[in-house]
Write a protein that holds these residues in place. Sequence first.
Motif, PDB file in Angstrom:
ATOM      1  N   GLU A   1       0.843  -1.211   0.000  1.00 18.54           N
ATOM      2  CA  GLU A   1       0.000   0.000   0.000  1.00 18.54           C
ATOM      3  C   GLU A   1       0.873   1.253   0.000  1.00 18.54           C
ATOM      4  OE1 GLU A   1      -3.657  -2.033   2.470  1.00 18.54           O
ATOM      5  OE2 GLU A   1      -2.835  -0.140   3.225  1.00 18.54           O
ATOM      6  N   LEU A   2       1.930   1.230   0.818  1.00 21.58           N
ATOM      7  CA  LEU A   2       2.798   2.418   0.911  1.00 21.58           C
ATOM      8  C   LEU A   2       3.610   2.625  -0.358  1.00 21.58           C
ATOM      9  CD1 LEU A   2       3.827   2.264   4.671  1.00 21.58           C
ATOM     10  CD2 LEU A   2       2.333   3.938   3.568  1.00 21.58           C
ATOM     11  N   PHE A   3       3.900   1.561  -1.071  1.00 27.83           N
ATOM     12  CA  PHE A   3       4.576   1.704  -2.372  1.00 27.83           C
ATOM     13  C   PHE A   3       3.733   2.597  -3.275  1.00 27.83           C
ATOM     14  CE2 PHE A   3       4.861   0.263  -6.803  1.00 27.83           C
ATOM     15  CZ  PHE A   3       6.203   0.517  -7.061  1.00 27.83           C
ATOM     16  N   GLU A   4       2.420   2.305  -3.304  1.00 22.76           N
ATOM     17  CA  GLU A   4       1.504   3.109  -4.137  1.00 22.76           C
ATOM     18  C   GLU A   4       1.431   4.538  -3.602  1.00 22.76           C
ATOM     19  OE1 GLU A   4       0.205   2.095  -6.888  1.00 22.76           O
ATOM     20  OE2 GLU A   4       0.820  -0.009  -6.668  1.00 22.76           O
ATOM     21  N   GLU A   5       1.212   4.653  -2.281  1.00 18.70           N
ATOM     22  CA  GLU A   5       0.985   5.989  -1.703  1.00 18.70           C
ATOM     23  C   GLU A   5       2.212   6.884  -1.798  1.00 18.70           C
ATOM     24  OE1 GLU A   5      -0.550   5.618   2.289  1.00 18.70           O
ATOM     25  OE2 GLU A   5      -1.983   4.088   1.660  1.00 18.70           O
ATOM     26  N   THR A   6       3.410   6.284  -1.727  1.00 17.84           N
ATOM     27  CA  THR A   6       4.636   7.109  -1.757  1.00 17.84           C
ATOM     28  C   THR A   6       5.185   7.224  -3.168  1.00 17.84           C
ATOM     29  OG1 THR A   6       6.100   5.219  -1.357  1.00 17.84           O
ATOM     30  CG2 THR A   6       5.282   6.386   0.591  1.00 17.84           C
ATOM     31  N   ASP A   7       4.402   6.798  -4.118  1.00 20.45           N
ATOM     32  CA  ASP A   7       4.812   6.879  -5.515  1.00 20.45           C
ATOM     33  C   ASP A   7       6.129   6.125  -5.756  1.00 20.45           C
ATOM     34  OD1 ASP A   7       4.157   7.688  -8.005  1.00 20.45           O
ATOM     35  OD2 ASP A   7       5.035   9.697  -7.854  1.00 20.45           O
ATOM     36  N   GLY A   8       6.255   4.983  -5.085  1.00 23.28           N
ATOM     37  CA  GLY A   8       7.416   4.120  -5.314  1.00 23.28           C
ATOM     38  C   GLY A   8       8.634   4.427  -4.464  1.00 23.28           C
ATOM     39  N   ALA A   9       8.560   5.471  -3.609  1.00 20.65           N
ATOM     40  CA  ALA A   9       9.737   5.785  -2.769  1.00 20.65           C
ATOM     41  C   ALA A   9       9.995   4.677  -1.768  1.00 20.65           C
ATOM     42  CB  ALA A   9       9.535   7.114  -2.043  1.00 20.65           C
ATOM     43  N   PHE A  10       8.924   4.083  -1.214  1.00 22.86           N
ATOM     44  CA  PHE A  10       9.094   2.928  -0.317  1.00 22.86           C
ATOM     45  C   PHE A  10       8.835   1.667  -1.129  1.00 22.86           C
ATOM     46  CE2 PHE A  10       8.023  -0.240   2.878  1.00 22.86           C
ATOM     47  CZ  PHE A  10       9.121  -0.085   3.702  1.00 22.86           C
ATOM     48  N   ASP A  11       9.874   0.883  -1.318  1.00 19.49           N
ATOM     49  CA  ASP A  11       9.764  -0.259  -2.226  1.00 19.49           C
ATOM     50  C   ASP A  11      10.563  -1.442  -1.672  1.00 19.49           C
ATOM     51  OD1 ASP A  11       9.570  -2.002  -4.291  1.00 19.49           O
ATOM     52  OD2 ASP A  11      10.276  -0.617  -5.842  1.00 19.49           O
ATOM     53  N   ILE A  12       9.846  -2.425  -1.112  1.00 20.49           N
ATOM     54  CA  ILE A  12      10.556  -3.582  -0.526  1.00 20.49           C
ATOM     55  C   ILE A  12      11.206  -4.444  -1.607  1.00 20.49           C
ATOM     56  CG2 ILE A  12       9.254  -3.727   1.643  1.00 20.49           C
ATOM     57  CD1 ILE A  12       7.516  -5.904   0.332  1.00 20.49           C
ATOM     58  N   ALA A  13      10.830  -4.211  -2.874  1.00 20.87           N
ATOM     59  CA  ALA A  13      11.458  -4.965  -3.968  1.00 20.87           C
ATOM     60  C   ALA A  13      12.842  -4.409  -4.322  1.00 20.87           C
ATOM     61  CB  ALA A  13      10.542  -4.959  -5.196  1.00 20.87           C
ATOM     62  N   VAL A  14      13.349  -3.529  -3.454  1.00 17.58           N
ATOM     63  CA  VAL A  14      14.672  -2.947  -3.653  1.00 17.58           C
ATOM     64  C   VAL A  14      15.779  -3.981  -3.327  1.00 17.58           C
ATOM     65  CG1 VAL A  14      15.090  -1.993  -1.316  1.00 17.58           C
ATOM     66  CG2 VAL A  14      15.695  -0.643  -3.333  1.00 17.58           C
ATOM     67  N   TYR A  15      15.368  -5.143  -2.852  1.00 19.67           N
ATOM     68  CA  TYR A  15      16.341  -6.153  -2.385  1.00 19.67           C
ATOM     69  C   TYR A  15      17.485  -6.446  -3.362  1.00 19.67           C
ATOM     70  CZ  TYR A  15      18.175 -10.615  -0.692  1.00 19.67           C
ATOM     71  OH  TYR A  15      19.009 -11.620  -0.251  1.00 19.67           O
ATOM     72  N   PRO A  16      17.239  -6.688  -4.663  1.00 17.71           N
ATOM     73  CA  PRO A  16      18.373  -6.988  -5.551  1.00 17.71           C
ATOM     74  C   PRO A  16      19.394  -5.842  -5.614  1.00 17.71           C
ATOM     75  CG  PRO A  16      16.284  -7.472  -6.645  1.00 17.71           C
ATOM     76  CD  PRO A  16      15.951  -6.743  -5.384  1.00 17.71           C
ATOM     77  N   VAL A  17      18.927  -4.617  -5.409  1.00 17.42           N
ATOM     78  CA  VAL A  17      19.853  -3.466  -5.396  1.00 17.42           C
ATOM     79  C   VAL A  17      20.706  -3.514  -4.124  1.00 17.42           C
ATOM     80  CG1 VAL A  17      20.044  -0.959  -5.571  1.00 17.42           C
ATOM     81  CG2 VAL A  17      18.123  -2.123  -6.656  1.00 17.42           C
ATOM     82  N   MET A  18      20.062  -3.875  -3.009  1.00 18.35           N
ATOM     83  CA  MET A  18      20.803  -3.992  -1.739  1.00 18.35           C
ATOM     84  C   MET A  18      21.895  -5.058  -1.870  1.00 18.35           C
ATOM     85  SD  MET A  18      19.311  -1.737   0.140  1.00 18.35           S
ATOM     86  CE  MET A  18      20.122  -1.988   1.711  1.00 18.35           C
ATOM     87  N   VAL A  19      21.542  -6.158  -2.527  1.00 15.67           N
ATOM     88  CA  VAL A  19      22.510  -7.256  -2.713  1.00 15.67           C
ATOM     89  C   VAL A  19      23.675  -6.764  -3.574  1.00 15.67           C
ATOM     90  CG1 VAL A  19      22.856  -9.557  -3.723  1.00 15.67           C
ATOM     91  CG2 VAL A  19      20.753  -9.049  -2.436  1.00 15.67           C
ATOM     92  N   LEU A  20      23.356  -6.072  -4.674  1.00 16.63           N
ATOM     93  CA  LEU A  20      24.392  -5.612  -5.598  1.00 16.63           C
ATOM     94  C   LEU A  20      25.412  -4.697  -4.912  1.00 16.63           C
ATOM     95  CD1 LEU A  20      25.431  -5.454  -8.516  1.00 16.63           C
ATOM     96  CD2 LEU A  20      23.827  -3.583  -8.916  1.00 16.63           C
ATOM     97  N   TRP A  21      24.933  -3.802  -4.038  1.00 17.14           N
ATOM     98  CA  TRP A  21      25.836  -2.893  -3.330  1.00 17.14           C
ATOM     99  C   TRP A  21      26.592  -3.612  -2.203  1.00 17.14           C
ATOM    100  CZ3 TRP A  21      27.111   2.171  -4.268  1.00 17.14           C
ATOM    101  CH2 TRP A  21      26.312   2.872  -5.190  1.00 17.14           C
ATOM    102  N   GLY A  22      26.126  -4.823  -1.846  1.00 18.55           N
ATOM    103  CA  GLY A  22      26.792  -5.577  -0.774  1.00 18.55           C
ATOM    104  C   GLY A  22      26.252  -5.272   0.614  1.00 18.55           C
TER     105      GLY A  22
END
Length: 359
Positions: free
Chosen positions: A119-140
């Motif tokens: 819900e917050l992904f929609e409301e924040t226009d994508g600023a809060f995005d739990i699908a950010v995980y692969p980016v977190m992995v890439l940065w280590g």
Amino acid sequence: MSLKLKTKILILFMCLICILTGCFSSESSSVSGETSSGPSSAEAFHSCSRDIFAMDTYMTITCYGVNAEAAADAAEAEIKRLDDLLSVGKADSEISRLNNEGSANISEDSAIMIREALELFEETDGAFDIAVYPVMVLWGFTSHEYHVPTQEELESVLKLVGSDRIVFSGDSVRLENGQGVDLGGIAKGYASDRLSAIFEEYGLVSGLISLGGNVQLYGAKPDGSSWRCGIRDPLDPDSPENVCGVLSAENCAVITSGAYERNFTSEDGISYHHIIDPRTGFPAENGIISSTIVSESGMLADALSTAVYVMGLDNASEFWRSSAHDFDMILMTDDGEIYITEGLDGSFKTSYPLHVIKQ
Ligand code: AMP
Ligand code: MG
């Protein structure tokens, strides 16, 4: 008992509470035991404090009330249960299994957080995005083996970001190939809500929960006055005792996101932090260096502190004005100015230049 002796015992109890609550100083928000005179009871001063390392962070809980010890035991067990369930650093956690297998039936706890996150992904226009995980992995950030990605590497993982592509219904979650979820921006807030519920179950008079930068104030201070919650100074993060301001509050979550919480410095001396702008895949650099959300819900406050950090001051102010959620913000910008929403006017004290965001 003579009045003198009673006064001495009371002073001793007050000192004990100052010591117990003083141990929050290494967190983004800290709670001081500075106290005013007010009503006190033997029940309130029965207290128990615990330091725990879980969810990749140092936590402290302090309980006041006749069941303080039992409440602290139950709270500690609950934190460990949630850590085992949610940690992406633990290969056999529920979230790790979901990320590895691409689909899973999940627990009620994970379902509550994922539902709120989508819900917050929609409301924040994508600023809060739990699908950010692969980016977190890439940065280590998940392995602590840090690496500054190339634009090409970033582009390949950015294709996987976007919570709108997570299929979620009932207790079942399905991810697209290569996608993963990271509840690191919301789980500590959920955990502090759960601990508050435990404090209520055990009939505590008051309590403090500090999970990393997240503080949850259960009730008022044992003497009935408001807690004084210090917000860590992002311009002087190496001195955790230094605060950029102090908030008087009770019965709410006070949750702060800051670049200083987790970061690394590359070989060429550039510092990279863990709050990712999902549009670029880079650590968010939109002018905010510390974002605090004050609300009744720890889960909401946690997610929104991450989201407004990503948004920057103007979008965060606009979001606050139009949001259906009940919350207030304390934002510090990179020019050393602090902005608070009008609900906190009068209860936040700072020596930095202060501006009030109005409806
Ligand atoms: P916090 O300390 O609450 O601001 O959360 C930061 C953590 O949330 C990071 O360590 C990641 O696990 C996760 N995270 C980073 N960027 C985002 C984002 N844009 N949306 C949701 N979660 C994020
Ligand atoms: Mg957060």
